[in-house]
Design a protein around this motif. Structure first.
Motif, PDB file in Angstrom:
ATOM      1  N   UNK A   1       0.824  -1.206   0.000  1.00 23.14           N
ATOM      2  CA  UNK A   1       0.000   0.000   0.000  1.00 23.14           C
ATOM      3  C   UNK A   1       0.855   1.252   0.000  1.00 23.14           C
ATOM      4  N   UNK A   2       2.156   1.094  -0.191  1.00 15.86           N
ATOM      5  CA  UNK A   2       3.084   2.214  -0.118  1.00 15.86           C
ATOM      6  C   UNK A   2       3.761   2.412  -1.467  1.00 15.86           C
ATOM      7  N   UNK A   3       3.874   3.672  -1.870  1.00 16.11           N
ATOM      8  CA  UNK A   3       4.520   4.052  -3.127  1.00 16.11           C
ATOM      9  C   UNK A   3       5.863   4.722  -2.849  1.00 16.11           C
ATOM     10  N   UNK A   4       6.743   4.658  -3.824  1.00 11.58           N
ATOM     11  CA  UNK A   4       7.939   5.495  -3.816  1.00 11.58           C
ATOM     12  C   UNK A   4       7.499   6.827  -4.425  1.00 11.58           C
ATOM     13  N   UNK A   5       7.483   7.867  -3.627  1.00 14.34           N
ATOM     14  CA  UNK A   5       6.988   9.177  -4.065  1.00 14.34           C
ATOM     15  C   UNK A   5       8.170  10.112  -4.309  1.00 14.34           C
TER      16      UNK A   5
ATOM     17  N   UNK B   1      -1.235   9.863   1.473  1.00 13.75           N
ATOM     18  CA  UNK B   1      -0.256  10.933   1.691  1.00 13.75           C
ATOM     19  C   UNK B   1       0.536  11.260   0.424  1.00 13.75           C
ATOM     20  N   UNK B   2       0.700  10.286  -0.464  1.00 14.35           N
ATOM     21  CA  UNK B   2       1.347  10.556  -1.755  1.00 14.35           C
ATOM     22  C   UNK B   2       0.495  11.563  -2.535  1.00 14.35           C
ATOM     23  N   UNK B   3      -0.798  11.305  -2.607  1.00 14.62           N
ATOM     24  CA  UNK B   3      -1.684  12.212  -3.330  1.00 14.62           C
ATOM     25  C   UNK B   3      -1.674  13.596  -2.693  1.00 14.62           C
ATOM     26  N   UNK B   4      -1.749  13.660  -1.347  1.00 12.22           N
ATOM     27  CA  UNK B   4      -1.767  14.950  -0.651  1.00 12.22           C
ATOM     28  C   UNK B   4      -0.482  15.735  -0.923  1.00 12.22           C
TER      29      UNK B   4
END
Length: 113
Positions: free
Chosen positions: A20-24, A47-50
C-alpha cells in the motif's frame, strides 16, 4: 521497509506481492529525471496524493508541514492531514535511502501556503 514515512502504514502481502506504499518523488521525475532513492520518500496512497497536490510537504527540518488550505473542521480527512503538521518524518534506518536535504527543500518550498 514498505512503511509510509508520514503515518507509518505498512501493509505488505507477499503472495501476490501487494503493498500500500509508493515510492513518491520529492522533485518530480518529469522535472528532475532523478529516480535515486534520495529523491523520494515512501508514502501510502493517501499521503502521496496529498503531497502531489501540495497539501503536505516533508521539510528539511525533518518534520511534516501542512498547507493552510487544509482546514481540520471541514472533515475528518482534513483533520488527519492537519494533525500530521510538526510530526517527524519516519526515515529509513539505512542512510543510503534517506531523502536528500536539497530534495526536501525543493518540496517544502512548493507547499501551498
Amino acid at each position: 521497509d514498505h512503511q509510509c514515512c508520514a503515518c507509518g502504514l505498512r501493509i505488505r502481502i507477499p503472495e501476490p506481492e501487494i503493498t500500500f506504499v509508493d515510492a513518491a518523488h520529492l522533485i518530480p521525475f518529469a522535472e528532475s529525471r532523478n529516480d535515486h532513492p534520495t529523491n523520494g520518500v515512501a508514502l501510502c496512497k493517501h499521503h502521496h496524493w496529498a503531497m502531489d497536490q501540495r497539501l503536505l510537504a516533508p521539510g528539511p527540518d525533518g518534520q511534516w508541514h501542512v498547507s493552510r488550505w487544509v482546514i481540520p473542521r471541514r472533515s475528518r480527512g482534513e483533520e488527519d492531514l492537519f494533525r500530521l503538521g510538526g510530526q517527524p518524518l519516519l526515515i529509513p534506518a539505512e542512510p543510503a535511502y534517506a531523502p536528500s536535504l536539497d530534495a526536501l527543500r525543493w518540496r517544502f518550498e512548493r507547499l501551498a501556503v
